[in-house]
Design a protein around this motif. Sequence first.
Motif, mmCIF file in Angstrom:
data_model
loop_
_atom_site.group_PDB
_atom_site.id
_atom_site.type_symbol
_atom_site.label_atom_id
_atom_site.label_comp_id
_atom_site.label_asym_id
_atom_site.label_seq_id
_atom_site.Cartn_x
_atom_site.Cartn_y
_atom_site.Cartn_z
ATOM 1 N N ARG A 139 0.833 -1.207 0.000
ATOM 2 C CA ARG A 139 0.000 0.000 0.000
ATOM 3 C C ARG A 139 0.866 1.255 0.000
ATOM 4 O O ARG A 139 0.583 2.228 -0.709
ATOM 5 C CB ARG A 139 -0.916 -0.011 1.222
ATOM 6 N N PHE A 140 1.953 1.241 0.800
ATOM 7 C CA PHE A 140 2.883 2.376 0.822
ATOM 8 C C PHE A 140 3.472 2.596 -0.571
ATOM 9 O O PHE A 140 3.525 3.731 -1.062
ATOM 10 C CB PHE A 140 4.004 2.119 1.828
ATOM 11 N N LYS A 141 3.923 1.516 -1.208
ATOM 12 C CA LYS A 141 4.545 1.626 -2.528
ATOM 13 C C LYS A 141 3.596 2.284 -3.523
ATOM 14 O O LYS A 141 3.966 3.255 -4.204
ATOM 15 C CB LYS A 141 4.959 0.243 -3.027
ATOM 16 N N HIS A 142 2.379 1.788 -3.617
ATOM 17 C CA HIS A 142 1.434 2.332 -4.602
ATOM 18 C C HIS A 142 1.064 3.781 -4.280
ATOM 19 O O HIS A 142 0.975 4.622 -5.188
ATOM 20 C CB HIS A 142 0.178 1.465 -4.653
ATOM 21 N N ALA A 143 0.872 4.079 -2.999
ATOM 22 C CA ALA A 143 0.487 5.436 -2.603
ATOM 23 C C ALA A 143 1.621 6.427 -2.864
ATOM 24 O O ALA A 143 1.389 7.535 -3.372
ATOM 25 C CB ALA A 143 0.083 5.463 -1.136
ATOM 26 N N PHE A 144 2.848 6.028 -2.549
ATOM 27 C CA PHE A 144 3.960 6.964 -2.717
ATOM 28 C C PHE A 144 4.295 7.150 -4.203
ATOM 29 O O PHE A 144 4.678 8.253 -4.620
ATOM 30 C CB PHE A 144 5.188 6.494 -1.946
ATOM 31 N N LEU A 145 4.147 6.105 -4.982
ATOM 32 C CA LEU A 145 4.357 6.263 -6.421
ATOM 33 C C LEU A 145 3.357 7.249 -7.011
ATOM 34 O O LEU A 145 3.697 8.051 -7.892
ATOM 35 C CB LEU A 145 4.247 4.901 -7.118
#
Length: 333
Positions: A323-329
């Motif tokens: 979730r962090f990866k997708h949100a930060f991207l």
Amino acid sequence: MDESSPANMDMKKRRDPGVNRTLLVFNCHEPWIHKLGALGYALDIIVGLKGKYNQGWDYRMRPLPAHARLISLPEALQSPTEYYCIITHNTTDLLDVRFRPEPRLLVLHHTLEGRLREEHSNIDPEKMKDMLHGYMELVGGHVVATSMFKGESWGFTDDIVHFGIDVNGYLPYDGHETTGLRICNFISSRRQILLWDLHEQAFAGLPITLVGHNPDLPGVEAARDWDHLKRILQAHRFYIHTADPMLEAGHNMATAEAMAAGLPVLGNRHPTSPIRHGISGFLSDDPRKLRQYAQMLLEDRELARLMGQRARKTVEERFSLTRFKHAFLRSIE
């Protein structure tokens, strides 16, 4: 051969066809910066910054992320690399890169009130908030807060990206040490933020291990490295997090990592705490009750294990690395 040298890291980037974008990142807090390795981008991490107790990368906290190299600020300013985005953490960082042309992103890791208290600043919070809003509008930068609590403090609530944690990256909970645990740096300068008086009243005389960079506290040391920290988490019975609700969030990355490792958490009542009282830990503003809860867990390893399982599940649901990866991207696109 030094695998982390700039030359070797550049060679790695060229060999890996998946690494085709580079982020310029100011070093602030190694555990958070390490999470950026999940993005799949190359990272130029600026070290040697003024005001940081460690002028390089603190390998005691985390290894260097994948596809990362360390560079100085002058090297970053003169670099011919066309960075996809510049990631900053305060106004000093923003000013340092004011002459670079790339898009910039400001990450808010602290509340405004907590930041001013820690710096012993007399600046009016509203004036500080207005100054930052004005500057970000002027440079066209984007702001990300690591929690809604912190975003509301600064008046930036459009983009909230919680840190991400891979629960499978921790050792299975054991809790064989009849000892509680707390991990934090610079305790003496953050006593009010950490509600340290409450901590001392509740846990004085109980077996509690303190871990972190606190050179003024005899016997308190940071973990030797990331693997050592994982073993520390695995062995301890429960974790402690107390924080002033006016100055700090009800959890930080160390708290969530302890939960991911299967530790139940003891702390004060806080509107943003991820702990469910009596389920994944115990919460109270009464030091006598906190002490009773601590003694209960010290005496009952199985109870601690069961509550820790619920804490781990909370991290899986709320703070997943994916979730962090997708949100930060999305934030840097």
